[in-house]
Design a protein around this motif. Sequence first.
Motif: not given
Ligand code: MG
Length: 580
Positions: A341, A344, A366, A437, A439, A463, A473
Amino acid sequence: MPVRKTGIVLKGIPASPGFSFGEARVVLKWEQPVQERAVSEANIPNELTRLDKAVEATLVELEQWRKSAGLKIGGPVAKIFDTQMMIASDREFLRIVKDEVKKSHKNVEYVYSLQIENTVTPLRLSSDPYMRQMVYDIEAVSRRIISNLGGGDENQETQFPPNSIIVASELSPGEVLSLFERHAAAIVTSGGNAISHMALIARSLLLPAVVGVPSAHLKIKSGDRLVVDGEKGTITINPPDEEWATLHRNKVKLTTQHIARLQKLPVFPPQTRDGIAVDVAANIDLPGPVDEILSKHKIGVGLYRTEFLYLQSGHFPSEDKQFEVYDAVAARYYPQPVVIRTFDLGSDKYIADQQLRESNPALGWRGIRAALDMPKIFRDQLRAILRASSRKNVKILLPMVADISELRKASSLIKRAMVELRQKKTDFDRNIEIGVMIEVPSAAVAADLLAEKVSFFSIGSNDLTQYTLAADRDNERLARIFSPLHPAVLRLIKMTIDAARRHKIPVAVCGEMSGDELAIPLLIGLGIGQLSMNPSKLSNACNVISKIKHNDTIRLADEIMQMSTLKEIESRLFEYNISL
Ligand code: MG
Ligand code: PEP
């Protein structure tokens, strides 16, 4: 030593999985202020030389730690010590200390610690987690320097019997390494978080750790009996005698459980009772010893969170450095696939360089948004990943995609990186799979638009749940609300799977949900193609999979999707789970 209060349970942040128990050794630091002494003019040169020698000795120690970490853990984690070496040898800071010694005629350890205090005080108040991490690093280095100057009481933790549980307000990465080498059974700290450097080191060493336990070093006393659960993030102080005796009887089994569970994993892929293979993969943060165990079991990587490379060093590594790391991971797991990935960063994984002050960082700059705004950094990473793909077992995963235009921009940067590599005749996988992703709720709702353009989806249930339910979270108070089994989240997961089916692409889940034994049968029944999870969850997940029947899970999923409340869903999944 008399045993105090029984059975009190403290809760912290699970930072490194594993179960341990033993006597506490509380390490109190910075409690004795360094003594202030007057220094005559004639003795000032001597003070300055003492400082130089202490810095030199500290650099030698840090270099040894770095080497040792390099051997035990591997390059990327060992680089944490580079930061500390830079702090120790900061010329400008040392010049200020020396000037102040000359001006004030005070002893060097006193002036040094005063200057350190001046530096870290504003950083301690910073809302920026990277800056707070920096405080730990600066303090760790200065403790070594003060100790090498012959002052302070830095070495008080050096004496402890093997299998002690070390409790401290905070620990540096070097201290964690040295505690591990001296056979500490686990670590507990009042400060820190799951991404602090010392937590990364503990995880890489498979040393159980619970961090962020409020006032742990004050509530726990040396000699207390402790039971540490690095998976749940709990510490039980002085459990009843009977329980303690049972723990001792089962010591080997219990304390080696985490590693033993990994070593004893079944042949991959695990199969359901009716013979359907389920693709189960591991999530990794930083390469470490766990990779050796996983790769031997032919487990692939469903999520490699590369942002930890940045988080442990505080800067973006060069293309070549990243290539070295990605290539080593791809080689280690070959021929199993490795889903890399792209960074992030942002929100809880803060980008320090940008001096960002966002009032709502989870909804801020982000993931892919940040990457697209930093094309040079993104390009370096894409080229490094592409170069590591020459064995054809690497896939690219883009985080936090909320809109098709982000995917288009990222795809064109990937294409450009490919053209550059082709021009340089550098080998890479020209058919590399690119996935996104899912999310952000907008990505799930518009999954059909994204599915046309990518090779796979990976659902980030952490997420996706936080954004769908507007529940942070990491907020303990919202733990009851935050559930990926909420019907709204499940509907988004179903929409994603349906869109993927129409476009014939596979869907993985790589959030925590994929390792949850209640959720596993449901996800399989819904048609999820891969479950990628924290390595500590693999063993239990395989066990659950071996007990279920694929056909039953399809019926179960249909039933669950008719339900309207979280409570109903949880109790039905629980009922199914205990029937296995
Ligand atoms: Mg995430
Ligand atoms: C997720 O959001 O579920 C996920 C896997 O990504 P991360 O936990 O790294 O945000």
